[in-house]
Design a protein around this motif. Structure first.
Motif, mmCIF file in Angstrom:
data_model
loop_
_atom_site.group_PDB
_atom_site.id
_atom_site.type_symbol
_atom_site.label_atom_id
_atom_site.label_comp_id
_atom_site.label_asym_id
_atom_site.label_seq_id
_atom_site.Cartn_x
_atom_site.Cartn_y
_atom_site.Cartn_z
ATOM 1 N N CYS A 26 -7.405 -4.643 10.061
ATOM 2 C CA CYS A 26 -7.218 -4.651 8.614
ATOM 3 C C CYS A 26 -6.631 -5.985 8.177
ATOM 4 O O CYS A 26 -7.010 -6.532 7.162
ATOM 5 C CB CYS A 26 -6.292 -3.527 8.180
ATOM 6 S SG CYS A 26 -5.876 -3.598 6.449
ATOM 7 N N HIS A 59 0.799 -1.228 0.000
ATOM 8 C CA HIS A 59 0.000 0.000 0.000
ATOM 9 C C HIS A 59 0.833 1.281 0.000
ATOM 10 O O HIS A 59 0.321 2.373 0.236
ATOM 11 C CB HIS A 59 -1.013 -0.021 1.144
ATOM 12 C CG HIS A 59 -2.081 -1.032 0.860
ATOM 13 N ND1 HIS A 59 -2.076 -2.265 1.446
ATOM 14 C CD2 HIS A 59 -3.119 -1.012 -0.005
ATOM 15 C CE1 HIS A 59 -3.097 -2.965 0.959
ATOM 16 N NE2 HIS A 59 -3.739 -2.232 0.084
ATOM 17 N N ASN A 117 -8.906 -2.287 2.862
ATOM 18 C CA ASN A 117 -8.714 -2.363 1.418
ATOM 19 C C ASN A 117 -8.765 -3.763 0.841
ATOM 20 O O ASN A 117 -8.703 -3.937 -0.362
ATOM 21 C CB ASN A 117 -7.379 -1.719 1.078
ATOM 22 C CG ASN A 117 -6.313 -2.138 2.079
ATOM 23 O OD1 ASN A 117 -6.187 -3.313 2.377
ATOM 24 N ND2 ASN A 117 -5.586 -1.180 2.613
ATOM 25 N N CYS A 170 -2.438 -1.155 12.524
ATOM 26 C CA CYS A 170 -3.136 -1.810 11.416
ATOM 27 C C CYS A 170 -4.368 -2.565 11.900
ATOM 28 O O CYS A 170 -5.364 -2.674 11.193
ATOM 29 C CB CYS A 170 -2.198 -2.777 10.706
ATOM 30 S SG CYS A 170 -0.842 -1.952 9.875
ATOM 31 N N CYS A 179 -4.843 1.922 6.600
ATOM 32 C CA CYS A 179 -4.157 2.984 5.860
ATOM 33 C C CYS A 179 -5.035 3.562 4.762
ATOM 34 O O CYS A 179 -4.703 4.598 4.192
ATOM 35 C CB CYS A 179 -2.835 2.472 5.291
ATOM 36 S SG CYS A 179 -3.009 1.057 4.210
HETATM 37 S S1 SF4 Z 1 -2.034 -4.037 7.232
HETATM 38 FE FE1 SF4 Z 1 -3.718 -2.808 6.496
HETATM 39 S S2 SF4 Z 1 -3.459 -0.862 7.506
HETATM 40 FE FE2 SF4 Z 1 -1.544 -1.917 7.716
HETATM 41 S S3 SF4 Z 1 -0.321 -1.212 5.978
HETATM 42 FE FE3 SF4 Z 1 -1.329 -3.122 5.346
HETATM 43 S S4 SF4 Z 1 -3.206 -2.517 4.380
HETATM 44 FE FE4 SF4 Z 1 -2.466 -0.759 5.525
#
Ligand code: SF4
Lengths: 469, 212
Positions: free
Chosen positions: A412, A131, A431, A409, A348
């Protein structure tokens, strides 16, 4: 002179050397580091007795494994703890600035970097995290890398790269009511598919993109990877420059004007050619909800769960059947009748202050439905959390029955204690709706922060446009 | 990295598209600070019926008999045959580490996600792109009662099976060279230290704020 795309400009300004076949050594301005994808890279440096090339180009934080509850007693899970401590040790040994777990600036790496001004227009930004495309919102060339490349960047400040093809995605006209950055990017993915951007670097443009705040643009670029593109970006404009102004890692007064003059050139020239152009009228985009196990399996909230029998491509139809069975959904069910067990506002993609404001606007004066077992709000960083508390948003959430957590995080990807149990259904602002992403057997529906908050209140999805905020 | 040599191996057909790296190696195993030992947890959620955690004795866990990796026909497979957009999602290099640790040397699919594709080469794992029709044919053969055996010859860029006409494939010349010679990228790049330094000098003049 030939008209150049923004991608051409970003690429050309970072080529250290190029082989005849187009393989280039690309210079990296900013390397962000987190605990999950870096330990093996530091181990590799030690084994080869290699120093870090330019320590000041790196910035580290722990985000994936950190608990989002009280941190005073440290991390209970011993394996997670070792990973976070390993990052602390590596950063100390190699003199890399790190915002450790208890630093107020700690946060999800893609929230923390821009907040610090560590991401600037025109930079190349990489991180061992897919990401990283998020940072393209600043007119930067930003993409995720694997651990071998993390080691490569640490050791050489460069990456071996080949230029991608270029794609322009134009979201034309103004976005309709209730339609947020998240809905726009989900609709783009629904349109081009999760592999539609593979091999491309995507420039997002058009009025609906220009109208977005920088935070909204980060949401869009964040999910470029879900469309298959390693990098997605937006041209620099006044909003970009204002966002960057005065942040800790932003240019000093001495260089500011020179930097701004350069940043103002960071857009595609008139007449620049792209390998592929996709135009989506913004007026066609409605608030989105994913119903399957891939972000391209997405529909407007006013639709029904689609029927695999209507899909002509047999491989796709099979994928749909598998997804619906995993998700426990019947074709033809109105999306607004899908009932939820949990709600997660964070990640994120959607954990910046604007996201929390949008969710709080829906939650204000309302109550989370009895049937919802847990509704989590996890700010993206310590600074986002502090800002939200200053604005009283935490009270709005707590009064409504949400849990207000420490940054990370979290659910997620459920590497810490926050997760779905098998069969549980979650409205999530993250996401990825992959099988097991939020916990084995967990069922994820991706939505915007406002839609997630509304689903928490109602216990099922609601069309945000029907709600009086 | 070991040099990539021509070998003959069994093909394991994983008939799914969009297989993501969360599926290849679930996140709980990412807590390791090592590069090795991920093989037993490759495709953990599909392969076992219980929930896997690091440190478990995998040999005693209940296996999912319907998952292709558990089919005795494909025991010892070293070639993974799969569908489009393989390796999408998270950038975790643990995915190619797990595939390689299990014993896969080659993957065959119509397409891959970029980061995974890139990560594979850096770990001696060769991702081969074949068109969808050829992949379909290979699936048919691999699904037969006898496992399909293929010979992969990177030098000649060919896949061979018995007397059938060889199947050619494309591979980037630089990546091929690195695989065949077992070369380490960092060592290669450090041959260009002077170029990197010269770039930094130039860049510092154009954009001094990047070096504050
Ligand atoms: S775990 Fe989720 S919040 Fe953390 S960097 Fe990856 S996509 Fe982003």
């Amino acid at each position: 002179m030939k008209a150049k795309t923004l991608y051409d400009k970003l690429w050309e300004s970072h080529v250290v050397r190029e082989e005849p076949d187009g393989t280039a050594l690309l210079y990296i301005d900013r390397h962000l580091v987190h605990e999950v994808t870096s330990p093996q890279a530091f181990e590799g440096l030690r084994l080869a007795h290699r120093p870090v090339w330019r320590a000041s180009a790196n910035l580290a934080t722990a985000d994936h494994n950190v608990p989002t509850t009280d941190r005073s007693s440290g991390i209970a899970d011993p394996v997670s703890r070792v990973q976070v401590e390993t990052l602390d040790q590596n950063c100390a040994d190699f003199q890399i600035v790190e915002f450790g777990m208890n630093d107020p600036r700690q946060g999800i790496v893609h929230v923390m970097g821009p907040e610090q001004g560590a991401t600037l227009p025109g930079m190349t930004v990489v991180c061992g995290d897919s990401h990283t495309s998020t940072h393209g919102a600043f007119g930067a060339l930003a993409h995720g890398i694997g651990t071998s490349e993390v080691e490569h960047v640490l050791a050489t400040q460069c990456l071996i790269q080949k230029k991608s093809r270029s794609m322009l995605v134009v979201v034309d006209g103004p976005a309709g009511p209730g339609v947020t950055a998240k809905d726009i990017v989900l609709a783009i993915i629904g349109r081009i598919g999760t592999a539609g951007g593979t091999g491309y670097a995507i420039e997002f443009s058009g009025q609906a993109i220009r109208d977005l705040s920088i935070e909204g643009r980060m949401t869009v670029c964040n999910m470029a990877i879900e469309a298959g593109a390693r990098a997605g970006f937006v041209a620099v404009d006044d909003k970009t420059i204002e966002y960057v102004r005065g942040r800790p890692f932003s240019p000093s007064a001495q260089h500011w004007d020179q930097a701004v003059a350069y940043w103002q050139t960071l857009h595609s020239d008139d007449g620049a050619e792209f390998d592929e152009v996709v135009v989506i009228p913004a007026a066609e985009i409605l608030p989105q909800v994913t119903w399957g196990t891939s972000p391209e399996m997405v529909s407007p909230v006013s639709d029904k769960v689609p029927d695999p029998r209507d899909e002509a491509d047999p491989v796709k139809a099979d994928g749909m059947r598998r997804a619906l069975s995993y998700m426990g959904l019947e074709a033809g069910t109105p999306i607004t009748q899908i009932r939820l067990d949990k709600v997660f506002i964070g990640s994120c993609t959607n954990s910046r202050i604007e996201d929390l404001r949008a969710a709080a606007a829906v939650a204000r004066g309302r109550r989370v439905a009895e049937s919802i077992k847990q509704a989590l709000v996890v700010p993206g960083s310590g600074l986002v959390k502090a800002q939200a508390e200053q604005e009283g948003l935490h009270r709005v959430f707590i009064d409504a029955g949400f849990e207000w957590r420490e940054p990370g995080c979290s659910m997620c990807l459920a590497m810490n204690a926050d997760r779905l149990e098998p069969g549980e259904r979650c409205a999530s602002t993250s996401n990825r709706n992959f099988e097991g992403r939020q916990g084995k057997g967990g069922r994820t529906h991706l939505v915007s922060p406002a839609m997630a908050a509304a689903a928490a209140i109602a216990g099922h999805f609601v069309d945000i446009r029907d709600l009086q905020v | 990295m070991d040099k990539f040599r021509t070998f003959t191996g069994i093909v394991c057909p994983l008939d799914r598209s969009n297989v993501d790296t969360d599926a290849i190696i679930p996140k709980q195993f990412l807590k390791s600070i090592k590069r090795t030992g991920f093989g037993p947890n490759l495709f953990d959620e599909w392969r076992y019926l219980d929930h896997g955690e690091p440190g478990m004795d995998n040999s005693t866990r209940p296996r999912n008999p319907d998952f292709v990796l558990n089919d005795p026909r494909y025991a010892g497979a070293s070639i993974l045959l799969t569908r489009e957009n393989f390796g999408c999602g998270s950038s975790r290099e643990h995915a190619p580490w797990a595939l390689a640790d299990y014993g896969f040397k080659v993957i065959i699919a119509p397409s891959y996600a970029d980061i995974f594709f890139n990560n594979s080469f850096k770990n001696g794992l060769l991702p081969i792109v074949l068109n969808a029709a050829t992949v379909d044919q290979l699936f048919e053969q691999a699904n037969g009662s006898h496992a399909l055996e293929l010979t992969v010859d990177l030098d000649a860029q060919q896949i061979r099976a018995g007397d059938a006409a060889p199947i050619g494939f494309d591979v980037d010349a630089f990546r091929k060279h690195c695989l065949l010679e077992g070369l380490d990228d960092i060592g290669l790049t450090l041959q260009h230290v002077d170029d990197i330094r010269a770039y930094e000098v130039r860049r510092r003049q154009q954009a001094p704020w990047l070096f504050e």
